[in-house]
Design a protein around this motif. Structure first.
Motif, mmCIF file in Angstrom:
data_model
loop_
_atom_site.group_PDB
_atom_site.id
_atom_site.type_symbol
_atom_site.label_atom_id
_atom_site.label_comp_id
_atom_site.label_asym_id
_atom_site.label_seq_id
_atom_site.Cartn_x
_atom_site.Cartn_y
_atom_site.Cartn_z
ATOM 1 N N PRO A 185 21.874 21.555 69.044
ATOM 2 C CA PRO A 185 22.273 22.965 68.951
ATOM 3 C C PRO A 185 22.673 23.247 70.245
ATOM 4 C CG PRO A 185 20.259 22.642 67.982
ATOM 5 C CD PRO A 185 20.391 21.375 68.473
ATOM 6 N N GLN A 186 23.512 24.445 70.332
ATOM 7 C CA GLN A 186 24.215 24.900 71.466
ATOM 8 C C GLN A 186 23.947 26.527 71.380
ATOM 9 O OE1 GLN A 186 27.792 23.387 72.777
ATOM 10 N NE2 GLN A 186 27.760 22.013 71.098
ATOM 11 N N LEU A 187 23.569 27.014 72.734
ATOM 12 C CA LEU A 187 23.703 28.524 72.885
ATOM 13 C C LEU A 187 24.695 28.767 73.927
ATOM 14 C CD1 LEU A 187 22.348 31.345 72.380
ATOM 15 C CD2 LEU A 187 20.689 30.951 73.954
ATOM 16 N N VAL A 188 25.511 29.346 73.662
ATOM 17 C CA VAL A 188 26.665 29.702 74.742
ATOM 18 C C VAL A 188 26.435 31.128 75.411
ATOM 19 C CG1 VAL A 188 29.115 29.925 75.220
ATOM 20 C CG2 VAL A 188 28.254 28.096 73.822
ATOM 21 N N VAL A 189 26.566 31.120 76.811
ATOM 22 C CA VAL A 189 26.512 32.405 77.314
ATOM 23 C C VAL A 189 27.805 32.642 78.182
ATOM 24 C CG1 VAL A 189 24.961 34.044 79.043
ATOM 25 C CG2 VAL A 189 23.893 32.223 77.578
ATOM 26 N N PRO A 190 28.780 33.189 77.661
ATOM 27 C CA PRO A 190 30.076 32.709 78.119
ATOM 28 C C PRO A 190 30.288 33.717 79.480
ATOM 29 C CG PRO A 190 30.249 34.458 76.429
ATOM 30 C CD PRO A 190 28.681 33.771 76.361
ATOM 31 N N VAL A 191 31.164 33.275 80.244
ATOM 32 C CA VAL A 191 31.653 33.896 81.625
ATOM 33 C C VAL A 191 32.896 34.345 81.654
ATOM 34 C CG1 VAL A 191 31.574 33.757 84.089
ATOM 35 C CG2 VAL A 191 30.090 32.345 82.612
ATOM 36 N N ALA A 192 33.995 33.496 81.438
ATOM 37 C CA ALA A 192 35.533 33.995 81.530
ATOM 38 C C ALA A 192 36.212 32.805 80.907
ATOM 39 C CB ALA A 192 35.788 34.055 82.934
ATOM 40 N N PHE A 193 37.465 32.770 81.147
ATOM 41 C CA PHE A 193 38.325 31.825 80.684
ATOM 42 C C PHE A 193 38.143 31.374 79.075
ATOM 43 C CE2 PHE A 193 37.520 30.989 85.370
ATOM 44 C CZ PHE A 193 38.555 31.483 85.660
ATOM 45 N N ASP A 194 37.809 30.077 78.691
ATOM 46 C CA ASP A 194 37.863 29.646 77.282
ATOM 47 C C ASP A 194 36.579 29.835 76.787
ATOM 48 O OD1 ASP A 194 37.098 27.478 79.062
ATOM 49 O OD2 ASP A 194 37.003 26.298 77.238
ATOM 50 N N HIS A 195 35.604 30.305 77.476
ATOM 51 C CA HIS A 195 34.096 30.401 77.200
ATOM 52 C C HIS A 195 34.064 31.005 75.784
ATOM 53 C CE1 HIS A 195 33.308 29.731 81.643
ATOM 54 N NE2 HIS A 195 33.826 28.854 81.240
ATOM 55 N N PHE A 196 34.374 32.480 75.794
ATOM 56 C CA PHE A 196 34.337 33.024 74.652
ATOM 57 C C PHE A 196 34.868 32.622 73.241
ATOM 58 C CE2 PHE A 196 34.401 35.985 78.334
ATOM 59 C CZ PHE A 196 33.218 36.776 77.930
ATOM 60 N N ASP A 197 36.010 31.814 73.584
ATOM 61 C CA ASP A 197 36.826 31.248 72.277
ATOM 62 C C ASP A 197 35.670 29.975 71.868
ATOM 63 O OD1 ASP A 197 39.060 30.969 70.693
ATOM 64 O OD2 ASP A 197 39.400 29.000 71.797
ATOM 65 N N GLU A 198 35.283 29.147 72.831
ATOM 66 C CA GLU A 198 34.556 27.968 72.491
ATOM 67 C C GLU A 198 33.318 28.451 71.778
ATOM 68 O OE1 GLU A 198 36.346 25.621 72.826
ATOM 69 O OE2 GLU A 198 37.547 25.907 74.523
ATOM 70 N N GLY A 199 32.685 29.384 72.211
ATOM 71 C CA GLY A 199 31.332 29.968 71.555
ATOM 72 C C GLY A 199 31.787 30.347 69.910
ATOM 73 N N VAL A 222 26.784 24.976 64.372
ATOM 74 C CA VAL A 222 26.149 24.366 65.410
ATOM 75 C C VAL A 222 25.701 24.918 66.517
ATOM 76 C CG1 VAL A 222 27.157 22.197 64.577
ATOM 77 C CG2 VAL A 222 28.118 23.382 66.720
ATOM 78 N N GLY A 223 26.045 26.279 66.635
ATOM 79 C CA GLY A 223 25.541 27.133 68.011
ATOM 80 C C GLY A 223 25.433 28.330 67.525
ATOM 81 N N ALA A 224 25.137 29.336 68.654
ATOM 82 C CA ALA A 224 25.229 30.658 68.683
ATOM 83 C C ALA A 224 25.547 31.123 70.279
ATOM 84 C CB ALA A 224 23.678 31.212 68.533
ATOM 85 N N MET A 225 26.008 32.651 70.384
ATOM 86 C CA MET A 225 26.223 32.993 71.310
ATOM 87 C C MET A 225 25.543 34.435 71.815
ATOM 88 S SD MET A 225 30.373 33.241 72.608
ATOM 89 C CE MET A 225 31.030 34.402 71.271
ATOM 90 N N LEU A 226 25.587 34.426 73.157
ATOM 91 C CA LEU A 226 24.871 35.767 73.836
ATOM 92 C C LEU A 226 25.751 36.102 74.799
ATOM 93 C CD1 LEU A 226 21.166 35.472 73.748
ATOM 94 C CD2 LEU A 226 22.293 36.972 72.291
ATOM 95 N N GLY A 227 26.118 37.408 75.053
ATOM 96 C CA GLY A 227 26.801 37.828 76.350
ATOM 97 C C GLY A 227 25.797 37.757 77.500
ATOM 98 N N ALA A 276 17.150 33.724 69.434
ATOM 99 C CA ALA A 276 18.419 32.752 69.037
ATOM 100 C C ALA A 276 18.216 31.159 68.990
ATOM 101 C CB ALA A 276 19.557 33.001 69.949
ATOM 102 N N LEU A 277 17.361 30.616 69.862
ATOM 103 C CA LEU A 277 17.138 29.298 69.844
ATOM 104 C C LEU A 277 16.057 28.900 68.995
ATOM 105 C CD1 LEU A 277 16.946 28.598 73.968
ATOM 106 C CD2 LEU A 277 18.752 27.435 72.103
ATOM 107 N N ASN A 278 15.053 29.735 68.687
ATOM 108 C CA ASN A 278 14.285 29.531 67.564
ATOM 109 C C ASN A 278 14.876 29.373 66.265
ATOM 110 O OD1 ASN A 278 11.869 29.011 68.959
ATOM 111 N ND2 ASN A 278 11.343 31.321 69.109
ATOM 112 N N ARG A 279 15.812 30.153 65.978
ATOM 113 C CA ARG A 279 16.704 30.165 64.760
ATOM 114 C C ARG A 279 17.524 28.948 64.564
ATOM 115 N NH1 ARG A 279 17.353 35.926 65.707
ATOM 116 N NH2 ARG A 279 19.279 35.501 66.406
ATOM 117 N N LEU A 280 18.045 28.472 65.664
ATOM 118 C CA LEU A 280 18.771 27.187 65.834
ATOM 119 C C LEU A 280 18.019 25.707 65.403
ATOM 120 C CD1 LEU A 280 21.226 28.016 68.827
ATOM 121 C CD2 LEU A 280 21.919 27.878 66.336
ATOM 122 N N LEU A 281 16.856 26.208 66.470
ATOM 123 C CA LEU A 281 16.106 24.845 66.228
ATOM 124 C C LEU A 281 15.212 24.716 64.785
ATOM 125 C CD1 LEU A 281 14.918 25.140 69.737
ATOM 126 C CD2 LEU A 281 16.110 23.452 68.902
#
Length: 415
Positions: A336-350, A358-363, A375-380
């Protein structure tokens, strides 16, 4: 025919080209890579001739600018720093290439290659390594800096993207690019995200199950799959310290904010607190120790670099910025992946990871130990997520994006 590879950017942009170059050389082709100076050693390790674009100091000066990682202002920093590289790339190709004897394979930001194509008639293959770089009305990517962009209809996202071209990307990129073109007696570029696509060929280095092909994509585009080339990075194996750490306990959480990030102190502070909150071990990947808290908790280790293809199969989950190369490695590892996006494509990939299940995203502002732990407990704990991760891992075993891309390049040479 000589194949000239041009890669501009950080590890995630350059490593795929080192992989392409190494495979082309293995197939008997004459290939040379032009990329930022810090990647000379990696090219040498892959037995790939190298031409430096700029200096190591130039590269470090660019990645050290804090606004590079701002969702909107980052474009101005990026293209301001890119202008000298564009001219250097054009000059190198003009000195050393001739139509009929050279094929150029260039990354999205290798804009000097497109200038050389327009001025010198060189055939160019544009390589986009992330879906964000391909426009579509039917499935528009999520651009950074647009609030709630992921909930908007695709056509509205596309319309906002055209606005970004006019008010952000154009003002940031076109004045210096068109100044160079004027000196070369070339017409000005009106819209960068249209012009940067070579009319010869476009290679999209992500698979159809990750980003479905669209009817309004350029006709010359071919999808080839992810380039898994992390073992061509700083080291192909784990350090003895990291190997011993992994063997001493249960699978850890792995944290990275990208190889070019120099301002990840807040992320890694939260990462350490998250490990304490969850009672889990952690591996912090960051090229500079200055981003780490001075008092790492027990069970947490910092290493400057580790090949993700070796590390992630021994990890519980990956928490990261959302860069496409990192995304692909975690998909291949089936975690599993938890994405904390910064810029560029990060929001799109999340968003794409969330759709795959397969993942979640947090600002960044919401990335706190409490919220991240939830979020991680839910994923795992989710069997559905575990099944989706296993399915993506199986899909990845059936693909070889580098080999497929080289097949496309050889077909173009044959024609």
């Amino acid at each position: 025919m000589q194949i000239k590879l041009v890669a501009v950017g950080s590890h995630g942009d350059v490593l795929p080209f080192i992989g392409l170059g190494a495979e082309l050389v293995r197939r008997g082709h004459a290939a040379v890579l032009a990329a930022p100076a810090p990647f000379a050693q990696l090219a040498a390790r892959a037995h790939l001739p190298f031409h430096a674009l700029g200096t190591r100091a130039d590269y470090e000066r660019t990645v050290a600018v804090p606004d590079l990682w701002h969702p909107r202002r980052g474009a101005f920093v990026l293209f301001d720093q890119l202008a000298p590289t564009t001219e250097q790339t054009y000059d190198w190709l003009a000195r050393t290439s001739a139509p009929g004897e050279t094929l150029v394979v260039a990354s999205t930001l290798g804009l000097g290659a497109r200038v050389a194509q327009d001025k010198l008639g060189l055939p160019v293959v544009t390589v986009h390594v992330m879906p964000l770089l391909v426009e579509s009305r039917h499935a528009a990517p999520v651009l950074p800096g647009i609030p709630l962009a992921h909930v908007l209809p695709s056509r509205l996202r596309h319309w906002l993207g055209r606005g970004a071209d006019r008010y952000v990307i154009g003002p940031a990129a076109l004045p210096q690019l068109n100044a160079l073109r004027e000196r070369l007696d070339l017409a000005p570029v009106r819209r960068l995200r249209h012009w940067w696509n070579s009319p010869t060929r476009i290679l999209l280095m992500f698979p159809e199950w990750f980003t479905a092909p669209q009817a309004d994509w350029p006709a010359q585009a071919a999808q080839v799959g992810f380039p898994l080339v992390d073992r061509l990075g700083d080291t192909p194996s784990l350090s003895s310290e990291l190997s011993e750490f992994l063997a001493a306990g249960p699978p850890p959480l792995v944290f990275t904010y990208g190889s070019a990030m120099r301002h990840g102190q807040a992320f890694f502070r939260t990462a350490c607190a998250l490990c304490r909150t969850m009672g889990r071990r952690g591996v912090m990947l960051a090229p500079e120790s200055g981003q780490m808290p001075t008092d790492l908790p027990e069970g947490v280790i910092h290493v400057p670099y580790a090949p993700l293809s070796v590390l992630l199969p021994r990890a519980a989950a990956l928490i990261h910025h959302g860069g496409i190369g990192t995304v692909a490695q975690a998909l291949a590892a089936g975690i599993p992946q938890l994405v904390v996006p910064v810029a560029f494509d990060h929001f799109d990939e999340g968003q794409r990871l969330q759709r795959l299940g397969v993942g979640a995203m947090l600002g960044r502002r919401r990335f706190t130990p409490g919220r991240a732990a939830q979020a991680l407990n839910r994923l795992l704990a989710s069997e559905t997520v575990a099944q989706a991760c296993a399915e993506t891992r199986m899909r990845m075993t059936r693909e070889d994006g580098v080999s497929a891309a080289c097949d496309e390049i050889e077909r173009l040479i044959a024609r």
